[in-house]
Design an enzyme around this catalytic site. Sequence first.
Site, mmCIF file in Angstrom:
data_model
loop_
_atom_site.group_PDB
_atom_site.id
_atom_site.type_symbol
_atom_site.label_atom_id
_atom_site.label_comp_id
_atom_site.label_asym_id
_atom_site.label_seq_id
_atom_site.Cartn_x
_atom_site.Cartn_y
_atom_site.Cartn_z
ATOM 1 N N SER A 133 0.793 -1.354 0.150
ATOM 2 C CA SER A 133 -0.039 -0.040 0.113
ATOM 3 C C SER A 133 0.795 1.082 0.007
ATOM 4 O O SER A 133 2.034 1.270 0.615
ATOM 5 C CB SER A 133 -0.756 -0.112 1.257
ATOM 6 N N TYR A 146 -1.386 -0.501 10.271
ATOM 7 C CA TYR A 146 -1.594 -0.620 8.810
ATOM 8 C C TYR A 146 -0.065 -0.379 8.086
ATOM 9 O O TYR A 146 0.404 -1.187 7.228
ATOM 10 C CB TYR A 146 -2.764 -0.183 8.105
ATOM 11 N N LYS A 150 2.626 -3.043 6.014
ATOM 12 C CA LYS A 150 2.609 -2.783 4.423
ATOM 13 C C LYS A 150 4.175 -2.581 4.375
ATOM 14 O O LYS A 150 4.972 -3.053 3.263
ATOM 15 C CB LYS A 150 1.800 -1.837 3.790
#
Length: 241
Positions: A133, A146, A150
């Site tokens: 991401s 998150y 990633k």
Amino acid sequence: MQFSGKSIIITGAGKGIGRATAELLAARGAEIIAISRTQSDLDSLRADIGGRSIAADLASAEGARQAMAEAGTCDMLINCAGTNVLESVLDMTEEGYETVMGINLRTALICAQEFARARIAAGGEGAIVNVTSIAGHRGFQDHVCYAASKAGLEGATRVMAKELGPHGIRVVALAPTVTMTELAAEAWSDPAKSAPMMARHPAGRFAEAEDVARAIALLLSDDAAMITGAMLPVDGGFLSV
């Protein structure tokens, strides 16, 4: 039909990017081995594209290893399973951390490990795409775990490429911008949050799942034979300007 005769494992294939990728690659001739948590999603996908489906709880290491054992030796792997828990640095919980890091990073590493072991035992060759991401490159509010997951997966991608390259296995990462999946809709539903983000995209829009699926297909194709250890942004120019 450039993937005719190829078997491709896709984690998180029930929804979003994983499902769009399964549909695209099946249309291009691949046999899809779809791994997802929700049986109803797998049933509807199988009705649409055929192939095999494996219901698994990828949040656990054991569940991930069992799913990969059931999938068997295949030609390619797409690590697409992912989740998010919206928490700030100050509000981060152990539960949120374990959920996000467990699925986004640990599961991807386990699936890649089991895939690579099987490929090497079969003589080598193959390809892995890790879906990361742009959150691993820019700081977004309430995305602390998150982003860490990633960014960690991109670092691991480079190590995988180095270690698995001698066995003929390519490993690449693909970093989408905001992609209009159910997960993204929850994170970006507030116009006060999404409008400034949208304005930073030269393409003038967020990505659709099909945009990401086509980029994955490109990275898995023979046209990308010399691409490994790299990260491809699928971001409408967000990271470039």
